[in-house]
Each structure stands twice: as structure tokens, then as C-alpha cells.
Design an enzyme around this catalytic site. Structure first.
Site, PDB file in Angstrom:
ATOM      1  N   ASP A  54       0.841  -1.193   0.000  1.00 35.98           N
ATOM      2  CA  ASP A  54       0.000   0.000   0.000  1.00 35.98           C
ATOM      3  C   ASP A  54       0.876   1.244   0.000  1.00 35.98           C
ATOM      4  O   ASP A  54       1.992   1.241   0.528  1.00 35.98           O
ATOM      5  CB  ASP A  54      -0.902   0.027   1.232  1.00 35.98           C
ATOM      6  N   ARG A  55       0.346   2.314  -0.544  1.00 33.11           N
ATOM      7  CA  ARG A  55       1.114   3.555  -0.641  1.00 33.11           C
ATOM      8  C   ARG A  55       1.724   3.989   0.700  1.00 33.11           C
ATOM      9  O   ARG A  55       2.896   4.367   0.754  1.00 33.11           O
ATOM     10  CB  ARG A  55       0.223   4.665  -1.207  1.00 33.11           C
TER      11      ARG A  55
END
Length: 259
Positions: A54-55
């Protein structure tokens, strides 16, 4: 420049800083600097993703240097043949060692998955976790007179979207900085008092069999400045001694996720 933590003629792994997208996405059309293109430019050849982070999550990101190797790696991830180790800072005190077997509904994005339908039944999701340390800080946040935190190690056996974040939230000990599943007031307090201004989730290590040679391979990603300062503030300097430290250049910070 990204920190390359492993490379041979078939594979490359980097320590992904928090806030970086793995690849370009129409969900953020304005973002031009992403991991895949940055690594490609650094090593002078194309790379092929085998998994995602995930970012806001930092840590080990492994890629193939050919589509065939990328596919072999992806198969290992899909068949749960790769052991993933994460570390996180949780709100409150979570004790002990346990396995959480708690199915999760598929989490759909309002934009990307707007035409998708919800699955009929929750999907199996299993996470092993154990507590490494506790800290109680003399800072009032919300209705509490002090702030309590837990350092935890986690290993997901399955790969559901936001699995670790959702599992910890289910235990009522959300990961600090989790804006989707966490405690907004606690996130703001941790950012204001301790500089924990992002998701405190780090993919520390991957353990696998090399997809070409078959040799055992362990790849570790170092902890950045925010993690290092947190360990010192909370008196956890002796924890995570097997996880290296790293200093990213200022330009490695792609953006600053909000808590």
C-alpha cells in the site's frame, strides 16, 4: 534514488519509502514519480511487479527482472509460499502471541471498483502476531490521561486487501496512522506529540525460495528516521535489533500521507 537491498541477474528488491506508489495509477494521475519507473531508471532495465505494498506502507518490495521471473514470484505470493514479516505500532496495549483467524469481506475502492459487486461471503484471512514491547507516555490524548502503544510483529498467512490494518482494528488496537481503519484522534495525537505522522506499518522481511536457483533467500528492509526516532522516544532501542537502520535522502519522500 531508492535503496536497493537485493539484486542479482533475476531479481531486484528495494526498500520502499512510505508514501510512494508502486506504479502509476489513474487514482492519482498527477503523481509521476513511482517505484517501478524509478527502479527501472536506476538499474537501466525494466522491472516486473510480483506483489504490492500500500502507498503508506514502507519496506521490502520485490520485483522480477523479466516477465517470466515476475510471474514465478507472483505465483509464490499467490500460493502463500513466501513468509512476510511486518512490524507495526498499535494504539493501546496488546499482549501475547496468537493467530487471528477472522474472515474479511472484500474491500472495494469507491472509484476503482465502482462496478464490482460485493462477494457473497467473507474471505478467509489469517494473521500470526506477537507483542514485542509496550510503552506508556505521559501525554493526554482524547479521554485518556496517558498514551499507550504496542510494538508488534505480524506475519499474514493470507493476502487480503489491508488485512493487517483491518485485523488489528478488529482487535481494537488499530495501527497508528491508519486513516481508513484507525482512530483519527489518536493518529493526530501521535503525530503532534511523537512525530508519527503516517501509517506505522513496515514490511521488514521476505523469506522465500529463489524462483530460479531454489536457494533460500531472506531480504530485509531497514527502518527509516521516523521509526528510529519512535524507538528511541518509547524506550524500544533494543527491539528490532535484527532490522537494519537506513537514512533516505530528502528527495526519496514522494509525499506526506495524512493521519
Amino acid at each position: 534514488m531508492l535503496e536497493i537491498i537485493y539484486q542479482d541477474e533475476w531479481l531486484v528488491a528495494v526498500n520502499k519509502p512510505a508514501g510512494w506508489l508502486v506504479h502509476r495509477s489513474w487514482l492519482d494521475r498527477k503523481e509521476k514519480v513511482v517505484v517501478m519507473q524509478t527502479v527501472r531508471d536506476q538499474i537501466g532495465q525494466h522491472v516486473f511487479t510480483a506483489h504490492r505494498l500500500d502507498r503508506p506502507t514502507s519496506g521490502v518490495l520485490l520485483m522480477g527482472l523479466s516477465s517470466d521471473v515476475g510471474r514465478l514470484l507472483a505465483q509464490q505470493f499467490e500460493q502463500h509460499q513466501i513468509q512476510k514479516t511486518y512490524h507495526a505500532v498499535l494504539r493501546g496495549w496488546l499482549d501475547g502471541r496468537a493467530t487471528l483467524d477472522y474472515p474479511l469481506m472484500e474491500e472495494l475502492d469507491k472509484i476503482a471498483d465502482k462496478f464490482a459487486t460485493e462477494p457473497r461471503a467473507p474471505q478467509p484471512a489469517v494473521t500470526d502476531y506477537h507483542t514485542l514491547a509496550h510503552a506508556e507516555m505521559p501525554v493526554a490524548i482524547g479521554k485518556y490521561s496517558s498514551a499507550r502503544y504496542t510494538l508488534v510483529e505480524m506475519s499474514p498467512r493470507t493476502g487480503r486487501k489491508h488485512q493487517l490494518r483491518r485485523h488489528m482494528s478488529h482487535l481494537r488496537h488499530p495501527i497508528i496512522g491508519d486513516s481508513a481503519h484507525g482512530d483519527l484522534r489518536q493518529n493526530r495525537g501521535a503525530a503532534a506529540h511523537f512525530g508519527l505522522d503516517r501509517l506505522m506499518l513496515h514490511a521488514s522481511a521476505l523469506s522465500l525460495s529463489h524462483p530460479v536457483t531454489g536457494a533460500p533467500l531472506v531480504i530485509r528492509a531497514g527502518l527509516d528516521r521516523v521509526w528510529q526516532q519512535m524507538l528511541q522516544q518509547f524506550g524500544w532501542q533494543e527491539q528490532l535489533s535484527d532490522v537494519p537502520r537506513v537514512e533516505f535522502a530528502a528527495e526519496a519522500v514522494q509525499d506526506k500521507p495524512t493521519a
